[in-house]
Structures are given as structure tokens and as C-alpha cells.
Design a protein around this motif. Sequence first.
Motif, PDB file in Angstrom:
ATOM      1  N   HIS A  83      33.236   5.283  -5.949  1.00  0.00           N
ATOM      2  CA  HIS A  83      34.019   4.363  -6.429  1.00  0.00           C
ATOM      3  C   HIS A  83      35.228   6.498  -7.070  1.00  0.00           C
ATOM      4  O   HIS A  83      35.451   7.069  -5.992  1.00  0.00           O
ATOM      5  N   TYR A  84      36.118   6.189  -7.942  1.00  0.00           N
ATOM      6  CA  TYR A  84      37.656   6.693  -7.169  1.00  0.00           C
ATOM      7  C   TYR A  84      37.429   7.854  -9.202  1.00  0.00           C
ATOM      8  O   TYR A  84      37.267   6.771  -9.343  1.00  0.00           O
ATOM      9  N   HIS A 185      36.002   7.873 -14.129  1.00  0.00           N
ATOM     10  CA  HIS A 185      35.487   7.690 -12.782  1.00  0.00           C
ATOM     11  C   HIS A 185      35.079   5.820 -12.635  1.00  0.00           C
ATOM     12  O   HIS A 185      34.729   4.957 -13.372  1.00  0.00           O
ATOM     13  N   LEU A 188      35.014   0.877  -6.839  1.00  0.00           N
ATOM     14  CA  LEU A 188      35.914   0.667  -5.524  1.00  0.00           C
ATOM     15  C   LEU A 188      36.494  -0.628  -6.290  1.00  0.00           C
ATOM     16  O   LEU A 188      36.896  -1.763  -6.083  1.00  0.00           O
ATOM     17  N   GLU A 204      45.047   8.872  -9.412  1.00  0.00           N
ATOM     18  CA  GLU A 204      44.408   9.542  -8.552  1.00  0.00           C
ATOM     19  C   GLU A 204      43.949  10.559  -8.135  1.00  0.00           C
ATOM     20  O   GLU A 204      44.503  10.716  -7.193  1.00  0.00           O
ATOM     21  N   ARG A 208      36.420  11.709  -2.487  1.00  0.00           N
ATOM     22  CA  ARG A 208      34.955  10.859  -2.307  1.00  0.00           C
ATOM     23  C   ARG A 208      34.126  10.685  -3.177  1.00  0.00           C
ATOM     24  O   ARG A 208      33.208  12.015  -3.885  1.00  0.00           O
TER      25      ARG A 208
END
Length: 218
Positions: A83-84, A185, A188, A204, A208
Motif C-alpha cells: 500500500h501507499y 494508506h 496498490l 505520496e 514502502r
Amino acid sequence: FEPIGLMRFLALPDDPALINEAAEKLLRAADQSWRSAGIGHVKAFHISTGYPSFQAGAGLLPGELAEQFRLLTGAGYRLATRHYALQRKLTDLMEEEAPMADLSLVHRGETGDWRYEIYRRRAERIASARMVHAALDTIAPPVRVAYVTHIHVAPEWRHRNIGRWLLRRMVNDATLLGYDEMLVHILLERHIAMTLFVQQGFNELNYRGYVLEKSFEE
């Protein structure tokens, strides 16, 4: 439901020569503890657990996880999701506009835990979201973070600016409550959610977000 184990962090020595041995002993001890408790499945770095400030320097975020990723995969963990992390500084209010006349936005919850729902004609729920308080007191000066745990719009109601309305209300509420920033969060594969947040001023982070899993053999 079967119990699961959660690995919140893996703190490693500063000396590179000690990393492998220390990690091996830590992971072996953790496995023994989980097995003795009857736990057969473990998740590492799941976003629901948060992250300690001494590992990240930012409270909710893990730092560089390259070594942890290498060590955990070598110990039998497999990558489950990625996830970002997106962040928005809270300074100015945003214009809110209901996309349709027959929609209503309901705000529920208590201090530190706010829930939002959008209804059509006050009967059909078509969207929901949740925002919680996350104070990073270990940072100087302390940072007050409004953390978005989830935001969802029913598939048949997407692409109608409903998510934008919902998110802007949350941003404005957090701003008026005196929060410094908002954090979320995003998995992806959630491309629509990523686009929504970016369009509303989220950036962003250099981050990681790996979640790893391991199952023990019987």
C-alpha cells in the motif's frame, strides 16, 4: 475465528555485521511464542496495528524496510499486499458541494473517532468513511494527525463526485478541529481511490508499505 499473530515492527542493530544473527534469533523466538500460544498464522507490518515512532520517526509509518523485507522473506514470510501512504497538510478549508439534491451526509461518532455516511433520499446508504485521531506525541513539536481508516463509495455510485464531497468534508472537519495533517494508506490496486486523494491535494510519501504473512506447518 482462528487467532493470528501480528508483528508490529522488527528493530535491527545499527552494526550491519550483527543484523542477520540478531534477526534470526528474534524471529525464532517470536515463532516459538506464537506456536506455544496456538497461533498458526502471522501478519507482519499490517496497517491496522500502527507503527512505533522509534522505527519510523513518524509514528504511523515504517521507515525503510528493505532489510526487514529481505529477512522476513528469508524466514518464510510471503508478500500479501502493498500500500501507499498519502499525506495532506491541513491549512485551508475546501469548498463542499453536494453532487445531487437528494443526497444527505450524516456525521456520527465521538471525539477521536468520526464516522461519515452518505444517503440517497435518507434511506439508501451509498458511501461511508471513518477518520480517527492519531497524535504523534514523540515528535517535537507534537503532530496531530487525522488518519483515514477507510472510504468507500458503492460501485454503482462512483464517478459522480460523491467521494470528493465525502473527502472534502473530512478534510474540513479535521482542519477546524486543529489537526496538522491527514494521512491515509491505500492498497496498490485501488486506482480510483488513489486518483481521488491526489486530486484533493494529497501527496505520496516516500514509503514502502508491505504486509507479509506466514503460516506455520502443523
